[in-house]
Motif scaffolding. Structure first.
Motif, PDB file in Angstrom:
ATOM      1  N   UNK A  11       0.827  -1.217   0.000  1.00 27.16           N
ATOM      2  CA  UNK A  11       0.000   0.000   0.000  1.00 27.16           C
ATOM      3  C   UNK A  11       0.856   1.260   0.000  1.00 27.16           C
ATOM      4  N   UNK A  12       1.751   1.331  -0.943  1.00 31.26           N
ATOM      5  CA  UNK A  12       2.629   2.494  -1.029  1.00 31.26           C
ATOM      6  C   UNK A  12       1.828   3.744  -1.363  1.00 31.26           C
ATOM      7  N   UNK A  13       2.133   4.874  -0.724  1.00 32.79           N
ATOM      8  CA  UNK A  13       1.362   6.099  -0.937  1.00 32.79           C
ATOM      9  C   UNK A  13       1.599   6.699  -2.318  1.00 32.79           C
ATOM     10  N   UNK A  14       0.660   7.518  -2.761  1.00 30.52           N
ATOM     11  CA  UNK A  14       0.759   8.156  -4.066  1.00 30.52           C
ATOM     12  C   UNK A  14       1.630   9.401  -4.044  1.00 30.52           C
ATOM     13  N   UNK A  15       1.965   9.900  -2.863  1.00 29.28           N
ATOM     14  CA  UNK A  15       2.778  11.102  -2.732  1.00 29.28           C
ATOM     15  C   UNK A  15       3.726  10.941  -1.554  1.00 29.28           C
ATOM     16  N   UNK A  16       4.870  11.619  -1.635  1.00 28.13           N
ATOM     17  CA  UNK A  16       5.821  11.577  -0.526  1.00 28.13           C
ATOM     18  C   UNK A  16       5.387  12.472   0.627  1.00 28.13           C
ATOM     19  N   UNK A  17       4.380  13.322   0.391  1.00 24.89           N
ATOM     20  CA  UNK A  17       3.945  14.274   1.413  1.00 24.89           C
ATOM     21  C   UNK A  17       3.049  13.641   2.468  1.00 24.89           C
ATOM     22  N   UNK A  18       2.574  12.416   2.225  1.00 24.41           N
ATOM     23  CA  UNK A  18       1.680  11.769   3.181  1.00 24.41           C
ATOM     24  C   UNK A  18       1.782  10.262   3.012  1.00 24.41           C
ATOM     25  N   UNK A  19       1.391   9.549   4.063  1.00 22.88           N
ATOM     26  CA  UNK A  19       1.379   8.096   3.984  1.00 22.88           C
ATOM     27  C   UNK A  19       2.635   7.466   4.546  1.00 22.88           C
ATOM     28  N   UNK A  20       2.488   6.263   5.071  1.00 21.97           N
ATOM     29  CA  UNK A  20       3.590   5.523   5.667  1.00 21.97           C
ATOM     30  C   UNK A  20       3.843   4.247   4.872  1.00 21.97           C
ATOM     31  N   UNK A  21       5.069   3.739   4.981  1.00 16.41           N
ATOM     32  CA  UNK A  21       5.448   2.507   4.302  1.00 16.41           C
ATOM     33  C   UNK A  21       6.173   1.610   5.295  1.00 16.41           C
ATOM     34  N   UNK A  22       5.827   0.327   5.299  1.00 11.57           N
ATOM     35  CA  UNK A  22       6.540  -0.620   6.153  1.00 11.57           C
ATOM     36  C   UNK A  22       6.635  -1.966   5.450  1.00 11.57           C
ATOM     37  N   UNK A  40       7.855  -6.059   6.579  1.00 11.54           N
ATOM     38  CA  UNK A  40       8.317  -6.878   7.687  1.00 11.54           C
ATOM     39  C   UNK A  40       8.034  -8.346   7.502  1.00 11.54           C
ATOM     40  N   UNK A  41       8.621  -9.111   8.400  1.00  9.10           N
ATOM     41  CA  UNK A  41       8.432 -10.552   8.454  1.00  9.10           C
ATOM     42  C   UNK A  41       8.721 -11.010   9.865  1.00  9.10           C
ATOM     43  N   UNK A  42       8.945 -12.301  10.039  1.00  9.27           N
ATOM     44  CA  UNK A  42       9.200 -12.828  11.370  1.00  9.27           C
ATOM     45  C   UNK A  42      10.513 -12.320  11.960  1.00  9.27           C
ATOM     46  N   UNK A  43      11.477 -12.005  11.092  1.00 12.86           N
ATOM     47  CA  UNK A  43      12.802 -11.656  11.592  1.00 12.86           C
ATOM     48  C   UNK A  43      13.245 -10.244  11.239  1.00 12.86           C
ATOM     49  N   UNK A  44      12.349  -9.435  10.662  1.00 14.37           N
ATOM     50  CA  UNK A  44      12.750  -8.065  10.351  1.00 14.37           C
ATOM     51  C   UNK A  44      11.536  -7.153  10.251  1.00 14.37           C
ATOM     52  N   UNK A  45      11.787  -5.856  10.432  1.00 22.14           N
ATOM     53  CA  UNK A  45      10.774  -4.824  10.238  1.00 22.14           C
ATOM     54  C   UNK A  45      11.478  -3.539   9.832  1.00 22.14           C
ATOM     55  N   UNK A  46      11.003  -2.914   8.756  1.00 24.31           N
ATOM     56  CA  UNK A  46      11.527  -1.635   8.281  1.00 24.31           C
ATOM     57  C   UNK A  46      10.335  -0.720   8.047  1.00 24.31           C
ATOM     58  N   UNK A  63       7.384  17.925   7.232  1.00 29.29           N
ATOM     59  CA  UNK A  63       8.827  17.933   7.056  1.00 29.29           C
ATOM     60  C   UNK A  63       9.598  17.005   7.959  1.00 29.29           C
ATOM     61  N   UNK A  64       8.934  16.039   8.577  1.00 30.33           N
ATOM     62  CA  UNK A  64       9.621  15.134   9.510  1.00 30.33           C
ATOM     63  C   UNK A  64       9.243  13.689   9.206  1.00 30.33           C
ATOM     64  N   UNK A  65      10.243  12.825   9.156  1.00 31.57           N
ATOM     65  CA  UNK A  65      10.037  11.389   8.965  1.00 31.57           C
ATOM     66  C   UNK A  65      10.738  10.621  10.076  1.00 31.57           C
ATOM     67  N   UNK A  66      10.154   9.499  10.449  1.00 31.39           N
ATOM     68  CA  UNK A  66      10.748   8.625  11.453  1.00 31.39           C
ATOM     69  C   UNK A  66      11.037   7.277  10.807  1.00 31.39           C
ATOM     70  N   UNK A  67      12.291   6.852  10.887  1.00 37.00           N
ATOM     71  CA  UNK A  67      12.722   5.579  10.328  1.00 37.00           C
ATOM     72  C   UNK A  67      13.014   4.612  11.468  1.00 37.00           C
ATOM     73  N   UNK A  68      12.369   3.454  11.443  1.00 37.94           N
ATOM     74  CA  UNK A  68      12.625   2.406  12.421  1.00 37.94           C
ATOM     75  C   UNK A  68      12.972   1.120  11.688  1.00 37.94           C
TER      76      UNK A  68
END
Length: 270
Positions: A27-38, A40-46, A54-59
């Protein structure tokens, strides 16, 4: 994909879990100005999440990242400049395109932990580029891309340069960024030694208008090749230091010495 690079000791680790035929599940967003992307699986999450204008959080977390075990990361990107590079590049094949935004010179704050070592990012000296893109790509393609984000005499400065991915005859993606404003460049050429195979020898960069002339001394080649027959990605993302000059739209010459950045050549089949 997660990469960790140690320039002082000359090593890097890249681990790239792959999902086949996601069919829109991300479910990738249509614009970089809104929406989140993730992903993951059993052994990883990005995950990439918006946290206000103007702020993004990367985990990120990956259990079996490398010989040292798991890696975890929490990094916030902020202080987004007023200008960024946005381009929609066509391919020769009908119906194929690449819509891309590069946001240079964002401040980065946070930490990454791996193998008992904590890497701390101080926003006064740590910068990031956010690369966002959507499109319908051709099966086989090769691109050249370079980017840098740091500061000159305390003023944020950086650039985006590249070509090869689609038909760039109408417009290039080459731009300088100085104190939050963009300055458009014409064509820039990557001069990679050894018939574009000797990635760790010094490179040069030249431009048809003389506004981007750089020497590049490599420090580390993040080389990765994923080849499962029908799907292939052969990457050489080379990190190093630039020395030379760049000219802003008003003729101001910005000189840099040992300016940190990277340049890459990537061939894909997917």
């Amino acid at each position: 994909s997660i990469s960790l690079l140690d320039f002082e000791n000359g090593w890097e680790i890249t681990n790239s879990p792959m999902s086949f035929m996601p069919l829109g599940k991300l479910r990738m967003p249509e614009t970089s100005a809104a929406g989140d992307v993730s992903h993951g699986g059993k052994k990883h999450l990005i995950s990439f999440k918006h946290a206000g204008p103007g702020r993004r959080v990367l985990n990120a977390r990956m259990d079996n990242f490398g010989p040292g075990g798991a890696i975890t990361a929490h990094i916030e990107l902020f202080d987004e400049p007023e200008d960024s590079m946005v381009i929609c590049t066509p391919f020769d094949k009908p119906g194929h395109f690449y819509y891309n935004q590069k946001i240079n010179c964002m401040r980065a704050e946070g930490e990454v932990s791996y193998n008992g070592v904590k890497y701390v990012f101080d926003p006064s000296e740590s910068f990031a580029v956010l690369d966002w893109g959507r499109g319908v790509w051709t099966y086989h393609n090769t691109w050249y891309w370079g980017s840098a984000s740091y500061h000159v005499d305390g003023v944020p400065f950086g650039w985006n340069i590249g070509y090869g991915f689609g038909d760039c005859s109408a417009a290039s993606e080459n731009m300088l960024f100085y104190n939050g404003r963009a300055h458009k460049l014409s064509q820039v050429k990557f001069n990679i030694p050894g018939n574009e195979k000797d990635f760790m020898s010094p490179w040069t960069f030249t431009s048809d208008d003389g506004r981007f002339e750089m020497d590049f001394v490599p420090m580390l080649d993040r080389a990765a090749c994923t080849d499962v027959k029908l799907i292939k990605s052969d990457q050489h993302q080379v990190f190093g230091r630039f020395t030379g000059k760049a000219v802003l739209d008003d003729g101001t010459v910005i000189e840099v010495r040992d300016f940190p950045g990277f340049a890459e050549k990537v061939e894909n089949k997917w």
